[in-house]
Design a protein around this motif. Structure first.
Motif, PDB file in Angstrom:
ATOM      1  N   ALA A  74      68.049  64.090  25.872  1.00 40.51           N
ATOM      2  CA  ALA A  74      68.296  64.879  24.509  1.00 40.51           C
ATOM      3  C   ALA A  74      66.998  65.857  24.412  1.00 40.51           C
ATOM      4  O   ALA A  74      66.141  65.967  23.998  1.00 40.51           O
ATOM      5  CB  ALA A  74      67.745  63.941  23.487  1.00 40.51           C
ATOM      6  N   LYS A  75      67.571  67.143  25.250  1.00 43.95           N
ATOM      7  CA  LYS A  75      66.798  68.491  25.198  1.00 43.95           C
ATOM      8  C   LYS A  75      66.398  68.803  23.884  1.00 43.95           C
ATOM      9  O   LYS A  75      65.416  69.400  23.644  1.00 43.95           O
ATOM     10  CB  LYS A  75      67.354  69.272  26.075  1.00 43.95           C
ATOM     11  N   GLN A  76      67.454  68.749  22.706  1.00 46.39           N
ATOM     12  CA  GLN A  76      66.867  69.264  21.399  1.00 46.39           C
ATOM     13  C   GLN A  76      65.900  68.297  20.761  1.00 46.39           C
ATOM     14  O   GLN A  76      65.243  68.792  19.880  1.00 46.39           O
ATOM     15  CB  GLN A  76      68.245  69.222  20.572  1.00 46.39           C
ATOM     16  N   LYS A 104      61.583  63.720  31.232  1.00 51.94           N
ATOM     17  CA  LYS A 104      63.169  63.256  31.326  1.00 51.94           C
ATOM     18  C   LYS A 104      63.828  64.459  30.856  1.00 51.94           C
ATOM     19  O   LYS A 104      65.186  64.808  31.162  1.00 51.94           O
ATOM     20  CB  LYS A 104      63.687  61.947  31.029  1.00 51.94           C
ATOM     21  N   VAL A 105      63.628  65.079  29.527  1.00 51.06           N
ATOM     22  CA  VAL A 105      64.247  66.073  28.798  1.00 51.06           C
ATOM     23  C   VAL A 105      63.861  67.544  28.948  1.00 51.06           C
ATOM     24  O   VAL A 105      64.467  68.547  28.501  1.00 51.06           O
ATOM     25  CB  VAL A 105      64.527  65.637  27.471  1.00 51.06           C
ATOM     26  N   GLY A 106      62.567  67.549  29.519  1.00 51.87           N
ATOM     27  CA  GLY A 106      62.036  68.838  29.499  1.00 51.87           C
ATOM     28  C   GLY A 106      62.323  69.703  30.698  1.00 51.87           C
ATOM     29  O   GLY A 106      63.170  69.386  31.346  1.00 51.87           O
ATOM     30  N   ASP A 107      61.894  70.751  30.706  1.00 51.04           N
ATOM     31  CA  ASP A 107      62.132  71.772  32.002  1.00 51.04           C
ATOM     32  C   ASP A 107      60.720  72.465  32.191  1.00 51.04           C
ATOM     33  O   ASP A 107      59.675  72.462  31.809  1.00 51.04           O
ATOM     34  CB  ASP A 107      63.231  72.655  31.688  1.00 51.04           C
ATOM     35  N   GLN A 108      60.700  73.125  33.470  1.00 48.95           N
ATOM     36  CA  GLN A 108      59.712  73.613  33.997  1.00 48.95           C
ATOM     37  C   GLN A 108      58.854  74.486  33.079  1.00 48.95           C
ATOM     38  O   GLN A 108      57.723  74.840  33.153  1.00 48.95           O
ATOM     39  CB  GLN A 108      59.990  74.823  35.093  1.00 48.95           C
ATOM     40  N   SER A 109      59.371  75.165  31.905  1.00 52.51           N
ATOM     41  CA  SER A 109      58.780  76.164  31.123  1.00 52.51           C
ATOM     42  C   SER A 109      57.961  75.377  30.377  1.00 52.51           C
ATOM     43  O   SER A 109      56.891  75.927  29.797  1.00 52.51           O
ATOM     44  CB  SER A 109      59.966  76.667  30.048  1.00 52.51           C
ATOM     45  N   LEU A 110      57.863  73.870  30.166  1.00 52.70           N
ATOM     46  CA  LEU A 110      57.140  73.249  29.492  1.00 52.70           C
ATOM     47  C   LEU A 110      55.613  72.580  30.213  1.00 52.70           C
ATOM     48  O   LEU A 110      54.923  72.283  29.410  1.00 52.70           O
ATOM     49  CB  LEU A 110      57.530  71.871  29.139  1.00 52.70           C
ATOM     50  N   SER A 133      54.841  63.276  33.676  1.00 55.15           N
ATOM     51  CA  SER A 133      55.853  64.222  33.187  1.00 55.15           C
ATOM     52  C   SER A 133      55.751  65.363  33.933  1.00 55.15           C
ATOM     53  O   SER A 133      56.589  66.213  34.121  1.00 55.15           O
ATOM     54  CB  SER A 133      55.990  64.196  31.725  1.00 55.15           C
ATOM     55  N   ILE A 134      54.452  66.005  34.036  1.00 53.73           N
ATOM     56  CA  ILE A 134      54.099  67.216  34.566  1.00 53.73           C
ATOM     57  C   ILE A 134      54.557  67.325  36.123  1.00 53.73           C
ATOM     58  O   ILE A 134      55.315  68.280  36.526  1.00 53.73           O
ATOM     59  CB  ILE A 134      52.751  67.776  34.502  1.00 53.73           C
ATOM     60  N   GLU A 135      54.381  66.441  36.721  1.00 57.23           N
ATOM     61  CA  GLU A 135      54.717  66.107  38.097  1.00 57.23           C
ATOM     62  C   GLU A 135      56.395  66.219  38.144  1.00 57.23           C
ATOM     63  O   GLU A 135      56.766  66.796  39.013  1.00 57.23           O
ATOM     64  CB  GLU A 135      54.103  64.933  38.688  1.00 57.23           C
ATOM     65  N   LYS A 136      56.897  65.413  37.437  1.00 54.08           N
ATOM     66  CA  LYS A 136      58.335  65.387  37.436  1.00 54.08           C
ATOM     67  C   LYS A 136      58.990  66.660  36.884  1.00 54.08           C
ATOM     68  O   LYS A 136      59.984  67.145  37.943  1.00 54.08           O
ATOM     69  CB  LYS A 136      58.770  64.340  36.329  1.00 54.08           C
TER      70      LYS A 136
END
Length: 139
Positions: A74-76, A104-110, A133-136
Motif C-alpha cells: 500500500a504505497k498510499q 515493503k511499500v516505500g521507494d528510494q526517495s524515502l 527498511s533502508i537497506e531493502k
C-alpha cells in the motif's frame, strides 16, 4: 464495543487476515485504523515495576494493520506509516511494524528521511526495523 481480551484477539486475527488475503480493498480500512484509531497509550500506562507497559488489551491490532499494509504493498499508506513510526503514543510493536512496512511499500526517495528517523529513534526495535527498511529500499 467494550474492550476485552476476546475483542483484542478477534481484531488482531481479522486484521492480519486482511493482509494475507491480498485484497487491496481493505487498504483504506487499515490506514484508518492506524491514522484514527486510539493509540495503545491512549488507555493509559501501568506504573513500574509492571512489565506490561500499556493498559490496553493485547494483542494489539494496530501493529497488525501496519503489517497488513506492508503485505498489500500500500504505497498510499506511506505518510500514515511515517507518522505512526514517529508517534511515541504508539506501542513499540506498532511503530516497529510500521517501520518494516515502509521497507515493503516505500521507494528510494524515502531513504534519507528514514535515515533521519532512525538517528532520532528512541527504541532499538524500531530503529533496527528502520535500518532494515533502508537497506531493502537501497538495493
Amino acid at each position: 464495543d467494550a474492550a476485552s481480551e476476546t475483542r483484542a484477539w478477534c481484531c488482531f486475527m481479522l486484521t492480519r487476515c486482511l493482509g494475507r488475503l491480498g485484497d487491496a480493498g481493505s487498504i483504506d480500512l487499515l490506514i484508518n485504523m492506524l491514522q484514527n484509531g486510539p493509540t495503545e497509550a491512549s488507555l493509559g500506562k501501568n506504573p513500574p515495576p509492571t512489565h506490561i507497559v500499556y493498559q490496553a488489551w493485547r494483542p494489539f491490532h494496530r501493529p497488525a494493520a501496519a503489517w497488513s499494509l506492508g503485505e498489500l504493498g500500500a504505497k498510499q499508506a506511506v505518510p500514515v506509516l511515517i507518522a505512526t513510526v514517529q508517534d511515541l503514543g504508539n506501542a513499540t510493536s506498532t511503530r516497529e511494524q510500521a517501520a518494516m512496512a515502509l521497507g515493503k511499500v516505500g521507494d528510494q526517495s524515502l531513504v534519507d528521511r528514514l535515515e533521519q528517523m532512525a538517528e532520532q529513534c528512541p527504541d532499538l526495535m524500531t530503529r533496527r526495523a528502520l535500518l532494515e527498511s533502508i537497506e531493502k529500499l537501497s538495493q
